[in-house]
Design a protein around this motif. Structure first.
Motif, PDB file in Angstrom:
ATOM      1  N   ALA A  42      20.220  24.122  40.474  1.00 28.44           N
ATOM      2  CA  ALA A  42      18.780  23.864  40.534  1.00 28.44           C
ATOM      3  C   ALA A  42      18.487  22.385  40.294  1.00 28.44           C
ATOM      4  CB  ALA A  42      18.060  24.720  39.502  1.00 28.44           C
ATOM      5  N   TYR A  43      19.167  21.803  39.330  1.00 28.84           N
ATOM      6  CA  TYR A  43      18.952  20.399  38.973  1.00 28.84           C
ATOM      7  C   TYR A  43      19.356  19.481  40.118  1.00 28.84           C
ATOM      8  CZ  TYR A  43      19.212  16.102  36.129  1.00 28.84           C
ATOM      9  OH  TYR A  43      19.045  14.833  35.628  1.00 28.84           O
ATOM     10  N   ARG A  44      20.434  19.828  40.777  1.00 25.49           N
ATOM     11  CA  ARG A  44      20.967  18.947  41.822  1.00 25.49           C
ATOM     12  C   ARG A  44      20.313  19.177  43.180  1.00 25.49           C
ATOM     13  NH1 ARG A  44      27.458  18.581  41.074  1.00 25.49           N
ATOM     14  NH2 ARG A  44      27.104  16.844  42.494  1.00 25.49           N
ATOM     15  N   SER A  45      19.383  20.098  43.257  1.00 27.22           N
ATOM     16  CA  SER A  45      18.678  20.370  44.514  1.00 27.22           C
ATOM     17  C   SER A  45      17.357  19.608  44.555  1.00 27.22           C
ATOM     18  CB  SER A  45      18.408  21.862  44.663  1.00 27.22           C
ATOM     19  OG  SER A  45      19.610  22.601  44.714  1.00 27.22           O
ATOM     20  N   SER A  46      16.906  19.306  45.761  1.00 30.05           N
ATOM     21  CA  SER A  46      15.613  18.657  45.945  1.00 30.05           C
ATOM     22  C   SER A  46      14.512  19.719  45.960  1.00 30.05           C
ATOM     23  CB  SER A  46      15.600  17.868  47.249  1.00 30.05           C
ATOM     24  OG  SER A  46      14.321  17.312  47.482  1.00 30.05           O
ATOM     25  N   HIS A  47      13.417  19.430  45.264  1.00 28.83           N
ATOM     26  CA  HIS A  47      12.321  20.397  45.193  1.00 28.83           C
ATOM     27  C   HIS A  47      10.987  19.808  45.652  1.00 28.83           C
ATOM     28  CE1 HIS A  47      14.945  23.161  43.035  1.00 28.83           C
ATOM     29  NE2 HIS A  47      15.346  22.123  42.327  1.00 28.83           N
ATOM     30  N   ARG A  48      11.027  18.555  46.097  1.00 28.01           N
ATOM     31  CA  ARG A  48       9.814  17.919  46.605  1.00 28.01           C
ATOM     32  C   ARG A  48      10.225  16.730  47.446  1.00 28.01           C
ATOM     33  NH1 ARG A  48       5.195  14.500  43.205  1.00 28.01           N
ATOM     34  NH2 ARG A  48       4.395  13.427  45.041  1.00 28.01           N
ATOM     35  N   GLU A  49       9.471  16.462  48.490  1.00 29.36           N
ATOM     36  CA  GLU A  49       9.726  15.303  49.338  1.00 29.36           C
ATOM     37  C   GLU A  49       8.931  14.100  48.812  1.00 29.36           C
ATOM     38  OE1 GLU A  49      11.823  15.027  51.874  1.00 29.36           O
ATOM     39  OE2 GLU A  49      12.481  17.108  51.542  1.00 29.36           O
ATOM     40  N   TYR A  50       9.588  12.950  48.773  1.00 29.92           N
ATOM     41  CA  TYR A  50       8.933  11.709  48.355  1.00 29.92           C
ATOM     42  C   TYR A  50       9.031  10.696  49.490  1.00 29.92           C
ATOM     43  CZ  TYR A  50       9.132  13.483  43.566  1.00 29.92           C
ATOM     44  OH  TYR A  50       8.981  14.238  42.437  1.00 29.92           O
ATOM     45  N   LEU A  58      11.774  12.058  36.692  1.00 26.63           N
ATOM     46  CA  LEU A  58      12.762  13.086  36.387  1.00 26.63           C
ATOM     47  C   LEU A  58      12.150  14.271  35.655  1.00 26.63           C
ATOM     48  CD1 LEU A  58      15.681  13.868  36.696  1.00 26.63           C
ATOM     49  CD2 LEU A  58      16.174  12.710  34.535  1.00 26.63           C
ATOM     50  N   ASP A  59      11.145  14.028  34.829  1.00 28.51           N
ATOM     51  CA  ASP A  59      10.520  15.162  34.135  1.00 28.51           C
ATOM     52  C   ASP A  59       9.817  16.086  35.131  1.00 28.51           C
ATOM     53  OD1 ASP A  59       8.696  12.987  34.503  1.00 28.51           O
ATOM     54  OD2 ASP A  59       7.311  13.908  33.067  1.00 28.51           O
ATOM     55  N   GLU A  60       9.226  15.512  36.168  1.00 23.43           N
ATOM     56  CA  GLU A  60       8.612  16.328  37.215  1.00 23.43           C
ATOM     57  C   GLU A  60       9.678  17.123  37.960  1.00 23.43           C
ATOM     58  OE1 GLU A  60       5.274  15.250  40.309  1.00 23.43           O
ATOM     59  OE2 GLU A  60       7.213  14.608  41.105  1.00 23.43           O
ATOM     60  N   GLY A  70      11.879  30.462  38.397  1.00 22.64           N
ATOM     61  CA  GLY A  70      10.927  31.326  37.712  1.00 22.64           C
ATOM     62  C   GLY A  70      10.680  30.979  36.261  1.00 22.64           C
ATOM     63  N   VAL A  71      11.045  29.765  35.844  1.00 21.99           N
ATOM     64  CA  VAL A  71      10.853  29.335  34.454  1.00 21.99           C
ATOM     65  C   VAL A  71       9.768  28.264  34.421  1.00 21.99           C
ATOM     66  CG1 VAL A  71      11.913  28.320  32.404  1.00 21.99           C
ATOM     67  CG2 VAL A  71      13.259  29.819  33.905  1.00 21.99           C
ATOM     68  N   GLU A  72       8.702  28.522  33.698  1.00 20.98           N
ATOM     69  CA  GLU A  72       7.614  27.567  33.593  1.00 20.98           C
ATOM     70  C   GLU A  72       7.737  26.793  32.282  1.00 20.98           C
ATOM     71  OE1 GLU A  72       5.515  26.979  36.013  1.00 20.98           O
ATOM     72  OE2 GLU A  72       6.373  28.586  37.238  1.00 20.98           O
ATOM     73  N   VAL A  73       7.500  25.495  32.338  1.00 18.84           N
ATOM     74  CA  VAL A  73       7.566  24.655  31.145  1.00 18.84           C
ATOM     75  C   VAL A  73       6.458  23.618  31.218  1.00 18.84           C
ATOM     76  CG1 VAL A  73       9.200  23.037  32.205  1.00 18.84           C
ATOM     77  CG2 VAL A  73       9.104  23.221  29.719  1.00 18.84           C
ATOM     78  N   GLY A  74       5.884  23.287  30.077  1.00 21.86           N
ATOM     79  CA  GLY A  74       4.796  22.327  30.037  1.00 21.86           C
ATOM     80  C   GLY A  74       5.260  20.905  30.291  1.00 21.86           C
ATOM     81  N   GLU A  75       4.330  20.063  30.704  1.00 15.33           N
ATOM     82  CA  GLU A  75       4.662  18.671  31.006  1.00 15.33           C
ATOM     83  C   GLU A  75       5.214  17.946  29.782  1.00 15.33           C
ATOM     84  OE1 GLU A  75       1.449  16.567  32.780  1.00 15.33           O
ATOM     85  OE2 GLU A  75       1.108  18.056  34.355  1.00 15.33           O
ATOM     86  N   SER A 116      13.781   6.573  36.181  1.00 14.88           N
ATOM     87  CA  SER A 116      12.960   7.733  36.506  1.00 14.88           C
ATOM     88  C   SER A 116      12.534   8.524  35.278  1.00 14.88           C
ATOM     89  CB  SER A 116      13.728   8.663  37.460  1.00 14.88           C
ATOM     90  OG  SER A 116      14.900   9.171  36.834  1.00 14.88           O
ATOM     91  N   VAL A 117      12.931   8.084  34.090  1.00  8.70           N
ATOM     92  CA  VAL A 117      12.628   8.797  32.848  1.00  8.70           C
ATOM     93  C   VAL A 117      11.470   8.111  32.127  1.00  8.70           C
ATOM     94  CG1 VAL A 117      13.529   9.580  30.630  1.00  8.70           C
ATOM     95  CG2 VAL A 117      15.030   9.510  32.633  1.00  8.70           C
ATOM     96  N   PRO A 118      10.326   8.742  32.012  1.00  5.21           N
ATOM     97  CA  PRO A 118       9.187   8.115  31.335  1.00  5.21           C
ATOM     98  C   PRO A 118       9.529   7.736  29.898  1.00  5.21           C
ATOM     99  CG  PRO A 118       8.482  10.079  32.528  1.00  5.21           C
ATOM    100  CD  PRO A 118       9.982  10.084  32.545  1.00  5.21           C
ATOM    101  N   GLY A 119       9.230   6.492  29.548  1.00  7.90           N
ATOM    102  CA  GLY A 119       9.430   6.025  28.183  1.00  7.90           C
ATOM    103  C   GLY A 119      10.824   5.511  27.875  1.00  7.90           C
ATOM    104  N   LEU A 120      11.788   5.700  28.778  1.00  2.00           N
ATOM    105  CA  LEU A 120      13.162   5.326  28.462  1.00  2.00           C
ATOM    106  C   LEU A 120      13.363   3.815  28.421  1.00  2.00           C
ATOM    107  CD1 LEU A 120      16.026   6.213  27.811  1.00  2.00           C
ATOM    108  CD2 LEU A 120      16.491   6.303  30.283  1.00  2.00           C
ATOM    109  N   VAL A 121      12.706   3.076  29.306  1.00  5.49           N
ATOM    110  CA  VAL A 121      12.855   1.619  29.288  1.00  5.49           C
ATOM    111  C   VAL A 121      12.365   1.060  27.953  1.00  5.49           C
ATOM    112  CG1 VAL A 121      12.027  -0.543  30.293  1.00  5.49           C
ATOM    113  CG2 VAL A 121      12.778   1.322  31.786  1.00  5.49           C
TER     114      VAL A 121
END
Length: 212
Positions: A42-50, A58-60, A70-75, A116-121
């Motif tokens: 799941a992680y290595r698959s694309s789920h949206r086109e940019y 990455l959080d998105e 089928g797993v929902e998680v908050g932002e 791609s990770v918010p806050g990491l820089v």
């Protein structure tokens, strides 16, 4: 003249996991999120086109990957888990502090980083003692996850120049990757690659006024 520096691989070195999906899964599990059995797939698959050049936060991606199973998680949970997975100790590279000091003596200084990770820089700069409170801290930070565009595309370099208050033609970008950091030289700024000019030499040339 204004100078921007790439972060990862240029100012600092960081040990990254060869299996980032496992690092993210561990942090999700610690927050009570049920990680699917086929999480790697799941992680290595694309789920949206940019659009080409656009950053994919990455959080998105993690939220979309979980939702595909089928797993929902908050932002907030996804963002915290992703940051924790990639917030690792770093080593400041030889010559980095000297190059930053010399750049500050010449004009405004930025960090311009693909991340791609918010806050990491910001967290990495803090780990490296280069946070806003530090003497050698950059005047501004432009991360692709916040800007929306990745190097080597023009918008992130233009955003960096704008944040420093100079035209793109007055920006000198220092980095280690010819493909991404070298893009500055292809969009109207100047690019200095570490394979050609090591950081200690960057510092010397900045002090001499001969960097470019």
């Amino acid at each position: 003249m204004a100078v921007s520096f790439d972060l990862f691989g240029t100012l600092v070195a960081a040990d990254r996991s060869d299996a980032p999906w496992d690092a993210v899964a561990e942090r999700l599990d610690a927050r009570g999120v049920t990680v699917p059995d086929d999480w790697e797939a799941a992680y290595r698959s694309s789920h949206r086109e940019y659009d080409r050049g656009r950053e994919a936060p990455l959080d998105e991606h993690v939220r979309l990957a979980l939702a595909s199973r089928g797993v929902e998680v908050g932002e907030t949970t996804a963002r915290e888990a992703v940051l924790a997975a990639f917030d690792v100790p770093v080593t400041v590279r030889d010559g980095a502090r000297e190059a930053l000091a010399a750049a500050h003596d010449r004009g405004p200084v930025a960090v311009c980083s693909n991340c791609s990770v918010p806050g990491l820089v910001e967290r990495t700069l803090d780990r490296a003692d280069l946070s806003p409170e530090a003497a050698l801290a950059p005047d501004t930070v432009v991360a692709s996850v916040d800007c929306g565009w990745r190097k080597p595309f023009e918008p992130i370099f233009a955003a960096t120049a704008d944040a420093l208050g100079v035209p793109l033609s007055a920006l000198v970008h220092v980095g280690d990757d010819a493909r991404t950091d070298g893009g500055a030289g292809r969009v109207g700024a100047a690019s200095i690659l570490l394979e050609d000019v090591p950081l200690p030499t960057v510092a010397v040339r900045l002090r001499e006024g001969t960097l470019c």
